[in-house]
Design a protein around this motif. Structure first.
Motif, mmCIF file in Angstrom:
data_model
loop_
_atom_site.group_PDB
_atom_site.id
_atom_site.type_symbol
_atom_site.label_atom_id
_atom_site.label_comp_id
_atom_site.label_asym_id
_atom_site.label_seq_id
_atom_site.Cartn_x
_atom_site.Cartn_y
_atom_site.Cartn_z
ATOM 1 N N UNK A 45 0.833 -1.206 0.000
ATOM 2 C CA UNK A 45 0.000 0.000 0.000
ATOM 3 C C UNK A 45 0.867 1.255 0.000
ATOM 4 N N UNK A 46 0.374 2.354 -0.574
ATOM 5 C CA UNK A 46 1.121 3.611 -0.548
ATOM 6 C C UNK A 46 1.266 4.153 0.872
ATOM 7 N N UNK A 47 2.367 4.842 1.099
ATOM 8 C CA UNK A 47 2.672 5.389 2.418
ATOM 9 C C UNK A 47 1.595 6.372 2.880
ATOM 10 N N UNK A 48 1.043 7.158 1.972
ATOM 11 C CA UNK A 48 0.028 8.152 2.360
ATOM 12 C C UNK A 48 -1.216 7.479 2.954
ATOM 13 N N UNK A 49 -1.632 6.373 2.384
ATOM 14 C CA UNK A 49 -2.792 5.634 2.896
ATOM 15 C C UNK A 49 -2.470 5.045 4.267
ATOM 16 N N UNK A 50 -1.264 4.499 4.424
ATOM 17 C CA UNK A 50 -0.860 3.936 5.713
ATOM 18 C C UNK A 50 -0.834 5.015 6.798
ATOM 19 N N UNK A 98 -20.029 6.238 -1.690
ATOM 20 C CA UNK A 98 -21.413 5.947 -1.322
ATOM 21 C C UNK A 98 -22.390 6.240 -2.450
ATOM 22 N N UNK A 99 -21.894 6.128 -3.673
ATOM 23 C CA UNK A 99 -22.731 6.250 -4.874
ATOM 24 C C UNK A 99 -22.638 4.969 -5.685
ATOM 25 N N UNK A 100 -21.818 4.043 -5.211
ATOM 26 C CA UNK A 100 -21.487 2.848 -5.970
ATOM 27 C C UNK A 100 -20.119 2.972 -6.612
ATOM 28 N N UNK A 101 -19.646 4.195 -6.791
ATOM 29 C CA UNK A 101 -18.306 4.426 -7.350
ATOM 30 C C UNK A 101 -17.268 4.313 -6.237
ATOM 31 N N UNK A 102 -16.069 3.934 -6.623
ATOM 32 C CA UNK A 102 -14.994 3.727 -5.655
ATOM 33 C C UNK A 102 -13.752 4.502 -6.059
ATOM 34 N N UNK A 103 -13.033 5.013 -5.077
ATOM 35 C CA UNK A 103 -11.694 5.550 -5.301
ATOM 36 C C UNK A 103 -10.721 4.404 -5.141
ATOM 37 N N UNK A 104 -9.909 4.169 -6.167
ATOM 38 C CA UNK A 104 -9.046 2.991 -6.192
ATOM 39 C C UNK A 104 -7.605 3.364 -6.525
ATOM 40 N N UNK A 105 -6.701 2.498 -6.070
ATOM 41 C CA UNK A 105 -5.309 2.543 -6.507
ATOM 42 C C UNK A 105 -5.152 1.501 -7.608
ATOM 43 N N UNK A 106 -4.384 1.803 -8.640
ATOM 44 C CA UNK A 106 -3.986 0.778 -9.600
ATOM 45 C C UNK A 106 -2.923 -0.087 -8.945
ATOM 46 N N UNK A 107 -2.980 -1.380 -9.234
ATOM 47 C CA UNK A 107 -2.003 -2.321 -8.711
ATOM 48 C C UNK A 107 -1.176 -2.839 -9.883
ATOM 49 N N UNK A 108 0.118 -2.600 -9.799
ATOM 50 C CA UNK A 108 1.025 -3.071 -10.846
ATOM 51 C C UNK A 108 2.167 -3.812 -10.163
ATOM 52 N N UNK A 113 -0.159 2.071 -6.808
ATOM 53 C CA UNK A 113 0.264 3.403 -7.223
ATOM 54 C C UNK A 113 -0.456 4.429 -6.352
ATOM 55 N N UNK A 114 0.247 5.465 -5.910
ATOM 56 C CA UNK A 114 -0.386 6.472 -5.057
ATOM 57 C C UNK A 114 -1.059 7.557 -5.898
ATOM 58 N N UNK A 115 -1.935 7.111 -6.780
ATOM 59 C CA UNK A 115 -2.845 7.985 -7.512
ATOM 60 C C UNK A 115 -4.223 7.370 -7.363
ATOM 61 N N UNK A 116 -5.225 8.200 -7.133
ATOM 62 C CA UNK A 116 -6.574 7.684 -6.956
ATOM 63 C C UNK A 116 -7.348 7.859 -8.264
#
Length: 147
Positions: A45-50, A98-108, A113-116
């Motif tokens: 996980x990205x450091x900012x999320x941690x 809470x609309x069904x949409x999600x903020x996600x990180x790409x996983x490579x 990646x620390x972009x949402x």
């Protein structure tokens, strides 16, 4: 955005609009809690999320919900996101709008990646709105500040 600047901004908004921070939240995460999530999903996980998880936990955060590492929490990531979904899309959800949409990180290569990005429900579509890292995304979507 530096984490200390993020904390200062949150404190300022909380003083102006305390009602935004009065809803349920999950407990703050320990390093062990975070390691368990990284091991379960086999990713980093990205450091900012941690940092966010260790300072605020998860749950309702102003106008969004942030998934937590609290095994007993309502917003525990494992209760909301399956390994199969992460492996299928190569994405890791961290923000629920809470609309069904999600903020996600790409996983490579098992690194987040620390972009949402915004994963649009019903379309299985990924949209990028600028170059927002996790903290900037929370400022934009959670605090509704467009800096």
């Amino acid at each position: 955005m530096e984490f200390k600047d993020f904390i200062s901004l949150v404190e300022k908004v909380e003083k102006e609009k305390p009602i935004l921070f009065g809803l349920d939240s999950d407990r703050i995460a320990s390093d062990n809690d975070i390691n368990q999530i990284e091991n379960y999903y086999c990713l980093k996980l990205p450091e900012s999320y941690k940092l966010f998880l260790k300072e605020y936990g998860g749950g309702y955060f102003a106008y969004t919900v942030v998934y937590s590492c609290d095994t007993n929490g309502k917003f525990f990531v494992k209760k909301n996101v399956t390994k199969e979904w992460v492996d299928k899309y190569h994405l890791f959800p961290v923000i629920d709008f809470e609309t069904g949409d999600l903020g996600v990180f790409k996983v490579d290569n098992r690194m987040c990646e620390d972009l949402v990005y915004v994963f649009v429900h019903g379309e299985d579509n990924l949209k990028k709105y600028g170059n927002d890292n996790f903290l900037q995304a929370l400022v934009k979507y959670g605090l509704k500040l467009y800096q």
